[in-house]
Design a protein around this motif. Sequence first.
Motif, PDB file in Angstrom:
ATOM      1  N   VAL A   1       0.842  -1.195   0.000  1.00 15.19           N
ATOM      2  CA  VAL A   1       0.000   0.000   0.000  1.00 15.19           C
ATOM      3  C   VAL A   1       0.879   1.248   0.000  1.00 15.19           C
ATOM      4  N   TYR A   2       1.893   1.248   0.842  1.00 17.86           N
ATOM      5  CA  TYR A   2       2.803   2.390   0.896  1.00 17.86           C
ATOM      6  C   TYR A   2       3.503   2.588  -0.450  1.00 17.86           C
ATOM      7  N   GLY A   3       3.951   1.512  -1.063  1.00 21.89           N
ATOM      8  CA  GLY A   3       4.618   1.596  -2.370  1.00 21.89           C
ATOM      9  C   GLY A   3       3.687   2.095  -3.464  1.00 21.89           C
ATOM     10  N   MET A   4       2.423   1.668  -3.405  1.00 25.48           N
ATOM     11  CA  MET A   4       1.451   2.115  -4.397  1.00 25.48           C
ATOM     12  C   MET A   4       1.251   3.633  -4.306  1.00 25.48           C
ATOM     13  N   VAL A   5       1.108   4.138  -3.098  1.00 22.66           N
ATOM     14  CA  VAL A   5       0.913   5.570  -2.905  1.00 22.66           C
ATOM     15  C   VAL A   5       2.153   6.342  -3.363  1.00 22.66           C
ATOM     16  N   GLN A   6       3.326   5.838  -3.049  1.00 22.59           N
ATOM     17  CA  GLN A   6       4.564   6.520  -3.457  1.00 22.59           C
ATOM     18  C   GLN A   6       4.767   6.468  -4.970  1.00 22.59           C
ATOM     19  N   ALA A   7       4.358   5.389  -5.616  1.00 17.51           N
ATOM     20  CA  ALA A   7       4.567   5.233  -7.058  1.00 17.51           C
ATOM     21  C   ALA A   7       3.686   6.161  -7.880  1.00 17.51           C
ATOM     22  N   ILE A   8       2.516   6.500  -7.377  1.00 17.08           N
ATOM     23  CA  ILE A   8       1.599   7.332  -8.165  1.00 17.08           C
ATOM     24  C   ILE A   8       2.000   8.802  -8.136  1.00 17.08           C
ATOM     25  N   GLN A   9       2.731   9.230  -7.134  1.00 16.85           N
ATOM     26  CA  GLN A   9       3.070  10.646  -6.999  1.00 16.85           C
ATOM     27  C   GLN A   9       3.874  11.205  -8.178  1.00 16.85           C
ATOM     28  N   PRO A  10       4.892  10.511  -8.712  1.00 18.89           N
ATOM     29  CA  PRO A  10       5.591  11.059  -9.886  1.00 18.89           C
ATOM     30  C   PRO A  10       4.700  11.179 -11.122  1.00 18.89           C
ATOM     31  N   VAL A  11       3.753  10.274 -11.278  1.00 19.57           N
ATOM     32  CA  VAL A  11       2.830  10.337 -12.418  1.00 19.57           C
ATOM     33  C   VAL A  11       1.970  11.602 -12.305  1.00 19.57           C
ATOM     34  N   ILE A  12       1.501  11.895 -11.110  1.00 19.31           N
ATOM     35  CA  ILE A  12       0.697  13.100 -10.885  1.00 19.31           C
ATOM     36  C   ILE A  12       1.532  14.343 -11.178  1.00 19.31           C
ATOM     37  N   ALA A  13       2.786  14.335 -10.739  1.00 19.95           N
ATOM     38  CA  ALA A  13       3.664  15.490 -10.982  1.00 19.95           C
ATOM     39  C   ALA A  13       3.880  15.713 -12.473  1.00 19.95           C
ATOM     40  N   VAL A  14       4.077  14.655 -13.234  1.00 22.99           N
ATOM     41  CA  VAL A  14       4.285  14.783 -14.682  1.00 22.99           C
ATOM     42  C   VAL A  14       3.021  15.295 -15.363  1.00 22.99           C
ATOM     43  N   MET A  15       1.862  14.760 -15.007  1.00 27.56           N
ATOM     44  CA  MET A  15       0.598  15.212 -15.609  1.00 27.56           C
ATOM     45  C   MET A  15       0.378  16.700 -15.347  1.00 27.56           C
ATOM     46  N   THR A  16       0.620  17.128 -14.114  1.00 29.28           N
ATOM     47  CA  THR A  16       0.441  18.532 -13.758  1.00 29.28           C
ATOM     48  C   THR A  16       1.461  19.406 -14.477  1.00 29.28           C
ATOM     49  N   GLY A  17       2.704  18.928 -14.579  1.00 29.32           N
ATOM     50  CA  GLY A  17       3.748  19.690 -15.273  1.00 29.32           C
ATOM     51  C   GLY A  17       3.449  19.882 -16.754  1.00 29.32           C
ATOM     52  N   VAL A  18       2.969  18.840 -17.406  1.00 28.68           N
ATOM     53  CA  VAL A  18       2.640  18.937 -18.829  1.00 28.68           C
ATOM     54  C   VAL A  18       1.518  19.941 -19.057  1.00 28.68           C
ATOM     55  N   LEU A  19       0.479  19.879 -18.234  1.00 30.74           N
ATOM     56  CA  LEU A  19      -0.628  20.820 -18.373  1.00 30.74           C
ATOM     57  C   LEU A  19      -0.164  22.254 -18.087  1.00 30.74           C
ATOM     58  N   THR A  20       0.696  22.424 -17.079  1.00 27.90           N
ATOM     59  CA  THR A  20       1.223  23.753 -16.760  1.00 27.90           C
ATOM     60  C   THR A  20       2.018  24.300 -17.940  1.00 27.90           C
ATOM     61  N   TRP A  21       2.833  23.476 -18.545  1.00 32.15           N
ATOM     62  CA  TRP A  21       3.621  23.899 -19.707  1.00 32.15           C
ATOM     63  C   TRP A  21       2.712  24.310 -20.868  1.00 32.15           C
ATOM     64  N   ASP A  22       1.649  23.540 -21.104  1.00 30.92           N
ATOM     65  CA  ASP A  22       0.698  23.892 -22.172  1.00 30.92           C
ATOM     66  C   ASP A  22       0.042  25.241 -21.900  1.00 30.92           C
ATOM     67  N   PHE A  23      -0.394  25.466 -20.649  1.00 30.75           N
ATOM     68  CA  PHE A  23      -1.028  26.739 -20.305  1.00 30.75           C
ATOM     69  C   PHE A  23      -0.041  27.889 -20.412  1.00 30.75           C
ATOM     70  N   LEU A  24       1.199  27.663 -20.014  1.00 32.33           N
ATOM     71  CA  LEU A  24       2.213  28.706 -20.113  1.00 32.33           C
ATOM     72  C   LEU A  24       2.454  29.091 -21.570  1.00 32.33           C
ATOM     73  N   GLN A  25       2.530  28.106 -22.444  1.00 38.90           N
ATOM     74  CA  GLN A  25       2.712  28.392 -23.866  1.00 38.90           C
ATOM     75  C   GLN A  25       1.533  29.171 -24.440  1.00 38.90           C
ATOM     76  N   LYS A  26       0.318  28.764 -24.101  1.00 37.47           N
ATOM     77  CA  LYS A  26      -0.862  29.458 -24.626  1.00 37.47           C
ATOM     78  C   LYS A  26      -0.957  30.870 -24.072  1.00 37.47           C
ATOM     79  N   GLY A  27      -0.648  31.039 -22.797  1.00 38.45           N
ATOM     80  CA  GLY A  27      -0.649  32.371 -22.204  1.00 38.45           C
ATOM     81  C   GLY A  27       0.406  33.268 -22.820  1.00 38.45           C
ATOM     82  N   TRP A  28       1.551  32.712 -23.116  1.00 42.17           N
ATOM     83  CA  TRP A  28       2.640  33.470 -23.728  1.00 42.17           C
ATOM     84  C   TRP A  28       2.271  33.905 -25.140  1.00 42.17           C
TER      85      TRP A  28
END
Length: 193
Positions: free
Chosen positions: A107-134
């Motif tokens: 259970v602990y490993g499952m919770v720890q493993a999902i965190q990098p995936v969430i960070a990448v998804m959020t980073g990609v969306l942030t980059w897209d919004f930054l490009q569109k805003g720019w």
Amino acid sequence: MIYWQLFLAFFRIGIFGYGGGPTMVPLFYAECVQKYKWVSEEDFTDNLALANALPGPIATKLAAFIGYRVKGWSGALVANCAVVLPIVLVMIALLQVIYQWKDAPGVYGMVQAIQPVIAVMTGVLTWDFLQKGWQGAGNKSGVALMLVLSLVALLFLDLHPGIVVGIALAGSFAYSTWVLRKRKTPGGKEGAA
């Protein structure tokens, strides 16, 4: 038929949005902008910014906005119920189990493993919004300055994100008001800036 599509789309967002609001934003984008085309990219970006500025969970605010855009108040109700329902069901069904097994390695490993995936998804969306805003910005130096000041405030001054958003909203309002007043000629008619 449209109510069923609304329910399914937002129910899927609720199921796969592990981690809360920021992880749900890419799912909202995929379902509502790309798949069903209920809102345009510009509307989604504008309302995401507004939802971030308002208090409360971002998922329910986006669901209400998009549901209302599609089918009025009843669409907003269906969308909000659908996005919240999976969370409520999972909390009721699994909270006791997770609490009992929280220290188990799997259970602990499952919770720890999902965190990098969430960070990448959020980073990609942030980059897209930054490009569109720019690309859409008329004053690129102003956007760059706001980006740098926001990073300094969040990373080095350790200001709460809500305070940074509030300052940015107040500054943007003051700047846009100043620009509009600057465009007006002494006779009260608008001229070219």
